[in-house]
Design a protein around this motif. Structure first.
Motif, PDB file in Angstrom:
ATOM      1  N   UNK A   1      41.587  41.495  61.990  1.00  0.00           N
ATOM      2  CA  UNK A   1      40.290  41.284  61.369  1.00  0.00           C
ATOM      3  C   UNK A   1      39.832  42.536  60.424  1.00  0.00           C
ATOM      4  N   UNK A   2      40.728  42.342  59.178  1.00  0.00           N
ATOM      5  CA  UNK A   2      40.642  43.261  57.997  1.00  0.00           C
ATOM      6  C   UNK A   2      39.324  42.994  57.324  1.00  0.00           C
ATOM      7  N   UNK A   3      38.996  44.065  56.567  1.00  0.00           N
ATOM      8  CA  UNK A   3      37.837  43.776  55.661  1.00  0.00           C
ATOM      9  C   UNK A   3      38.128  42.763  54.486  1.00  0.00           C
ATOM     10  N   UNK A   4      39.588  42.869  54.230  1.00  0.00           N
ATOM     11  CA  UNK A   4      40.249  41.892  53.397  1.00  0.00           C
ATOM     12  C   UNK A   4      40.199  40.436  53.731  1.00  0.00           C
ATOM     13  N   UNK A   5      40.436  40.353  55.102  1.00  0.00           N
ATOM     14  CA  UNK A   5      40.293  39.113  55.830  1.00  0.00           C
ATOM     15  C   UNK A   5      38.662  38.370  55.742  1.00  0.00           C
ATOM     16  N   UNK A   6      38.112  39.290  55.897  1.00  0.00           N
ATOM     17  CA  UNK A   6      36.543  39.222  56.360  1.00  0.00           C
ATOM     18  C   UNK A   6      35.696  38.669  55.009  1.00  0.00           C
ATOM     19  N   UNK A   7      36.521  39.239  53.605  1.00  0.00           N
ATOM     20  CA  UNK A   7      35.796  38.805  52.630  1.00  0.00           C
ATOM     21  C   UNK A   7      35.744  37.522  52.242  1.00  0.00           C
ATOM     22  N   UNK A   8      36.903  37.154  52.497  1.00  0.00           N
ATOM     23  CA  UNK A   8      37.157  35.781  51.837  1.00  0.00           C
ATOM     24  C   UNK A   8      36.300  34.585  52.895  1.00  0.00           C
ATOM     25  N   UNK A   9      35.759  35.052  54.040  1.00  0.00           N
ATOM     26  CA  UNK A   9      34.985  34.300  54.594  1.00  0.00           C
ATOM     27  C   UNK A   9      33.413  34.501  54.597  1.00  0.00           C
ATOM     28  N   UNK A  10      33.027  35.819  54.329  1.00  0.00           N
ATOM     29  CA  UNK A  10      31.594  36.531  54.383  1.00  0.00           C
ATOM     30  C   UNK A  10      31.098  36.425  52.859  1.00  0.00           C
ATOM     31  N   UNK A  11      31.944  36.497  52.100  1.00  0.00           N
ATOM     32  CA  UNK A  11      31.554  36.668  50.538  1.00  0.00           C
ATOM     33  C   UNK A  11      30.882  38.120  50.421  1.00  0.00           C
ATOM     34  N   UNK A  12      31.535  39.139  51.337  1.00  0.00           N
ATOM     35  CA  UNK A  12      31.139  40.381  50.980  1.00  0.00           C
ATOM     36  C   UNK A  12      32.272  41.237  50.575  1.00  0.00           C
ATOM     37  N   UNK A  13      32.327  41.640  49.589  1.00  0.00           N
ATOM     38  CA  UNK A  13      33.677  42.522  49.009  1.00  0.00           C
ATOM     39  C   UNK A  13      34.308  43.500  50.385  1.00  0.00           C
ATOM     40  N   UNK A  14      35.493  43.573  50.324  1.00  0.00           N
ATOM     41  CA  UNK A  14      36.232  44.242  51.537  1.00  0.00           C
ATOM     42  C   UNK A  14      35.775  45.920  51.307  1.00  0.00           C
ATOM     43  N   UNK A  15      35.587  46.427  50.062  1.00  0.00           N
ATOM     44  CA  UNK A  15      35.433  47.614  49.754  1.00  0.00           C
ATOM     45  C   UNK A  15      33.966  48.193  50.446  1.00  0.00           C
ATOM     46  N   UNK A  16      32.922  47.071  50.471  1.00  0.00           N
ATOM     47  CA  UNK A  16      31.830  47.068  50.859  1.00  0.00           C
ATOM     48  C   UNK A  16      31.626  47.282  52.413  1.00  0.00           C
ATOM     49  N   UNK A  17      32.637  46.485  52.957  1.00  0.00           N
ATOM     50  CA  UNK A  17      32.593  46.558  54.317  1.00  0.00           C
ATOM     51  C   UNK A  17      33.362  47.790  54.905  1.00  0.00           C
ATOM     52  N   UNK A  18      34.430  48.303  54.246  1.00  0.00           N
ATOM     53  CA  UNK A  18      34.749  49.366  54.573  1.00  0.00           C
ATOM     54  C   UNK A  18      33.743  50.741  54.627  1.00  0.00           C
ATOM     55  N   UNK A  19      33.012  50.651  53.423  1.00  0.00           N
ATOM     56  CA  UNK A  19      32.075  51.569  53.108  1.00  0.00           C
ATOM     57  C   UNK A  19      30.768  51.723  54.247  1.00  0.00           C
ATOM     58  N   UNK A  20      30.591  50.265  54.475  1.00  0.00           N
ATOM     59  CA  UNK A  20      29.371  50.150  55.543  1.00  0.00           C
ATOM     60  C   UNK A  20      29.984  50.747  56.819  1.00  0.00           C
ATOM     61  N   UNK A  21      30.864  50.230  57.410  1.00  0.00           N
ATOM     62  CA  UNK A  21      31.589  50.823  58.637  1.00  0.00           C
ATOM     63  C   UNK A  21      31.658  52.225  58.777  1.00  0.00           C
ATOM     64  N   UNK A  22      31.954  53.043  57.859  1.00  0.00           N
ATOM     65  CA  UNK A  22      32.101  54.356  57.812  1.00  0.00           C
ATOM     66  C   UNK A  22      30.933  55.030  57.604  1.00  0.00           C
ATOM     67  N   UNK A  23      29.944  54.564  57.004  1.00  0.00           N
ATOM     68  CA  UNK A  23      28.687  55.138  56.883  1.00  0.00           C
ATOM     69  C   UNK A  23      27.974  55.220  58.125  1.00  0.00           C
ATOM     70  N   UNK A  24      28.036  53.857  58.912  1.00  0.00           N
ATOM     71  CA  UNK A  24      27.428  53.654  60.030  1.00  0.00           C
ATOM     72  C   UNK A  24      27.652  54.677  61.177  1.00  0.00           C
ATOM     73  N   UNK A  25      29.326  55.064  61.088  1.00  0.00           N
ATOM     74  CA  UNK A  25      29.605  55.867  62.304  1.00  0.00           C
ATOM     75  C   UNK A  25      29.531  57.297  62.010  1.00  0.00           C
TER      76      UNK A  25
END
Length: 796
Positions: A317-341
């Motif tokens: 379930x990589x950010x690259x996988x989710x980008x195609x589904x969610x319309x959210x760029x993978x780099x933004x998913x990485x950034x948000x996960x890291x910031x949150x933690x």
């Protein structure tokens, strides 16, 4: 002298208030405007300061939040509603809706006396009757509809032939006692199944609570699909927005629309509807793969973590996988996960609205688990469990009915609720004949399923199919027009309600007191429950004796006196649950739990919590301290805190034991169609306030949000009337072209488009989204899915 004023002048605070009533009714239409008018003394106005005033503590009844207020009463008239500074939950605040609650009391369209249908269902033709006549019609029927006695006799005392539904509020439990415990039907369909059932279920199953988001002390927030800036204006909403945009709370918003909440955030992601689960799973992948989670917390408090880690990583379930589904760029998913933690006090906001899609239960579980991975549970700045002040439970002497059949609406549902049910499944099974026995009567209170349950046409058919419909309400709603008997309930400012305990960070006991006596011929709900129970009790007892072999064996050979004793001792006296008034019961419960002094404080101020007189301090004209910081309940769980990640037993029910994505949930809209998204505005509570002219002045109607480019291609301009059509219905609504929504999506506010002509300000105003939302259910609880309907749009 009788004063008559127009509806427009009625709303102006400078004129004498006139309450429209009536003593004679047209034979063809109850709501004839040629009725005699009843006026208050003409020297009474709605202006404050015209007479000696009392301040009566109340709890707001406009929305679920139950803020505390003080009703200013002058000469028997409520002239103003002010916030109550003693309640920690509402913190000396009343929102626009709370202030406009006075209009609920003085709404000229409100129900004023009992009514019996004399026309066809839905045409609004009723006659005014006495309370005794109304109760008698419920029991014995009329030439237009059957009574409960005949229905139960024909169904051989199967109490399940009666269905009932109930709206939210402090008298809700009493109605459940009357219908479910005393009359004895299991077929209850609660408004929760068209609201936040999966949210509550997912969080309770995973972390043991829904919890309270401590937004005042958080430093990082992800808020998805919850438009706090517009949907609910409460103290915790204010906590949030006073700290966004560089003031201590970094805020990330996920929403298909660019909302006012998004405008106040640090980042906004225009996520595809129904794909939030993929976003959370991808962030979880980052956290698992990079081992960013709180290892100490995970080792101590989670069950099934290693299973979940293996599951997430193996599924890739990589950010690259989710980008195609969610319309959210993978780099933004990485950034948000890291910031949150990496944040000290991060919160993934739980949400408090309806089901988005069929994967909603798994979404809420994934959100709860992701929150737990940060370790920010049961602590300041996180999701807190809090504390609650316990009140004694009220015992109910519930009878046993041998003939009653079990509820049936759990078909094709993994975890069917034996209490709250599935509105859509219940209705549809009755309509399509798959219910195992006939459902012939519907008792409804403070609930408007024609405006709330998806596919309104089916709800109309369902109500027309009943032999008896009874409505208890304040206003002549869309659904009330399908009732055979209407019982007018007093508004929340006209009644004392059962005492309530609100817990979490700063727990308190609160009580709503009657500000003025019920107007016209309305009655407090508990009085209605008692009187209706008294009317039904003995006749229904005779039916039970006729068909219940267990009862027949028990009373065989008994004298009349012995049988009467058996009747009372075994709960067949339906009215015994209301032997004491609400006020007396409140006093007894509070004194038993906290003592006489606590009751005196509660009775005077409407609020009580231990050490209140010591702790409560005014800090400035608008702000108060309720508990000292070291007495607030930030942490209460200790070693008993458990996060359950892997529910292996769910697999036996066809439910994924851990959050899992399925390709069938990918967002897809056919060419030429749009995905319908709905929501609520802070000035309205579902369909319950659309007749409130004070609020209508703030937002007059609902509009259809449609992408500007698409609108231009279709020749649609602002204010143009458009038709929105789905597979189940169509509506007409004014257009609002905007860049703040994607080209393949549209949005409309919920709660408009009233069909009852007797609610003058709501009737025909805007469009009812329930008319076009398809009746789909999510598979775990059977809750209504609100965001999986595709529609066509054309200019008319």
């Amino acid at each position: 002298m009788k004063v008559e004023v127009s509806r427009r002048r009625f709303l102006q605070s400078s004129v004498a208030m006139t309450i429209v009533g009536g003593t004679t009714i047209s034979a063809t239409n109850l709501f004839s405007h040629s009725e005699e008018k009843h006026s208050l003394p003409e020297n009474i106005t709605t202006k404050t300061g015209t007479g000696k005033a009392e301040n009566i503590p109340f709890l707001c009844g406009i929305c679920v939040n139950k803020c505390a207020g003080l009703a200013r009463v002058e000469n028997g008239v409520v002239t103003k509603l002010n916030p109550n500074p003693y309640f920690p939950k509402s913190r000396n605040m009343l929102c626009a809706r709370g202030n406009a609650g006075i209009q609920t009391l003085y709404d000229p369209d409100r129900l004023k006396y009992p009514l019996i249908r004399i026309g066809e269902r839905g045409d609004g033709k009723y006659k005014r009757v006495s309370w005794e006549e109304a109760y008698d019609a419920i029991l014995n029927g009329t030439d237009k509809f059957k009574g409960l006695k005949q229905i139960l006799d024909e169904e051989k005392d199967n109490r399940a032939t009666i269905g009932y539904c109930n709206g939210e509020g402090l008298s809700k439990e009493g109605f459940e006692v009357l219908m479910g415990e005393k009359i004895g039907t299991p077929n209850y369909v609660d408004e929760i199944s068209i609201c936040l059932e999966t949210t509550l279920g997912g969080y309770f199953a995973t972390i043991g609570t829904y919890g309270e988001a401590d937004l005042n002390n958080a430093d990082y927030l992800i808020i998805a699909g919850a438009n706090r800036a517009e949907a609910i204006i409460t103290p915790d909403t204010m906590d949030m927005f006073k700290r966004t945009r560089g003031r201590g709370l970094k805020t990330i918003v996920l929403d298909p629309r660019f909302t006012n909440t998004a405008a106040k955030a640090d980042r906004w992601y225009a996520i595809n509807p129904g794909t939030d689960l993929a976003f959370v799973l991808a962030m979880t992948y980052v956290v698992m793969n990079e081992e960013l989670y709180d290892k100490d917390f995970v080792n101590k408090h989670t069950v099934g973590f290693e299973d979940y880690k293996k599951h997430i990583l193996s599924k890739k379930y990589t950010p690259e996988w989710a980008e195609k589904i969610t319309n959210i760029p993978a780099k933004e998913i990485y950034k948000t996960a890291r910031e949150f933690m990496s944040a000290e006090h991060p919160i993934y906001y739980q949400g408090r609205r309806s089901v988005f899609s069929k994967n909603d239960f798994q979404l809420r579980r994934a959100m709860a688990i992701f929150q737990a991975l940060s370790g920010n549970l049961d602590k300041k700045g996180g999701i807190i469990y809090g504390q609650k002040l316990k009140l004694p439970k009220e015992e109910v002497n519930a009878p046993m009915y041998a003939q009653v059949q079990p509820r049936f609406d759990g078909k094709d549902i993994a975890i069917p609720s034996q209490k709250t049910g599935s509105w859509i499944q219940f209705r549809n099974m009755v309509l399509d004949g798959t219910a195992p026995y006939p459902v012939r009567a519907m008792f409804m209170r403070k609930h408007n399923p024609l405006a709330g349950v998806p596919n309104t046409k089916k709800t109309e058919e369902f109500l027309k199919k009943m032999d008896l419909n009874v409505m208890i309400d304040i206003l002549p709603s869309d659904t009330a027009m399908y009732a055979d008997v209407i019982l007018p309930e007093a508004s929340y400012l006209e009644r004392t309600s059962p005492v309530a305990s609100y817990g979490s960070l700063e727990p308190a006991i609160v009580m709503r007191k009657q500000a003025i006596k019920p107007m016209f011929e309305t009655k407090e709900p508990e009085v209605i429950y008692k009187e209706l129970a008294e009317k039904l009790s003995k006749p229904l007892w005779e039916i039970t004796k006729k068909y219940d072999e267990d009862v027949q064996d028990d009373i065989k050979g008994m004298s009349k006196e012995e049988e009467e004793k058996y009747y009372k001792e075994n709960g067949f006296d339906l009215a015994d649950a209301w032997e004491k008034s609400v006020y007396e019961s409140n006093k007894e419960r509070v004194e038993k739990a906290f003592g006489e002094e606590a009751w005196k404080i509660l009775d005077e101020k409407g609020v009580y919590y231990p050490n209140m007189e010591k702790y409560h301090k005014q800090l400035n004209p608008n702000e108060f301290e309720y508990y000292p910081e070291d007495k607030k309940h930030y942490s209460t769980q200790g070693d008993k805190l458990k996060v359950t990640i892997n529910f292996k037993n769910l697999a036996k029910k066809g439910v994924d034991p851990m959050p899992t994505w399925h390709d069938e949930w990918n967002f897809s809209v056919p060419e030429g169609k749009f995905r319908l998204v709905t929501g609520r505005h802070a000035q309205f509570t579902q369909s319950g306030t659309t007749n409130n002219v004070m609020l209508r002045d703030l937002i007059n109607t609902n509009y259809l949000w449609i992408n500007s480019k698409v609108a231009k291609e279709k020749g649609i301009k602002f204010g143009d009337m458009v038709e929105v059509k789905s597979s189940v219905g169509k509506v007409h609504i004014k257009a609002y072209p905007t860049e703040k929504i994607a080209p393949n999506q549209i949005f409309m506010l919920h709660g408009f488009g009233g069909s009852s002509k007797e609610m003058e300000f709501a009737y025909g105003n805007g469009a009812n989204d329930a008319l076009i939302i398809e009746d789909k259910i999510e598979p775990v609880y059977g809750a209504a899915v609100m965001h999986e309907t595709n529609v066509e749009v054309r200019k008319v």
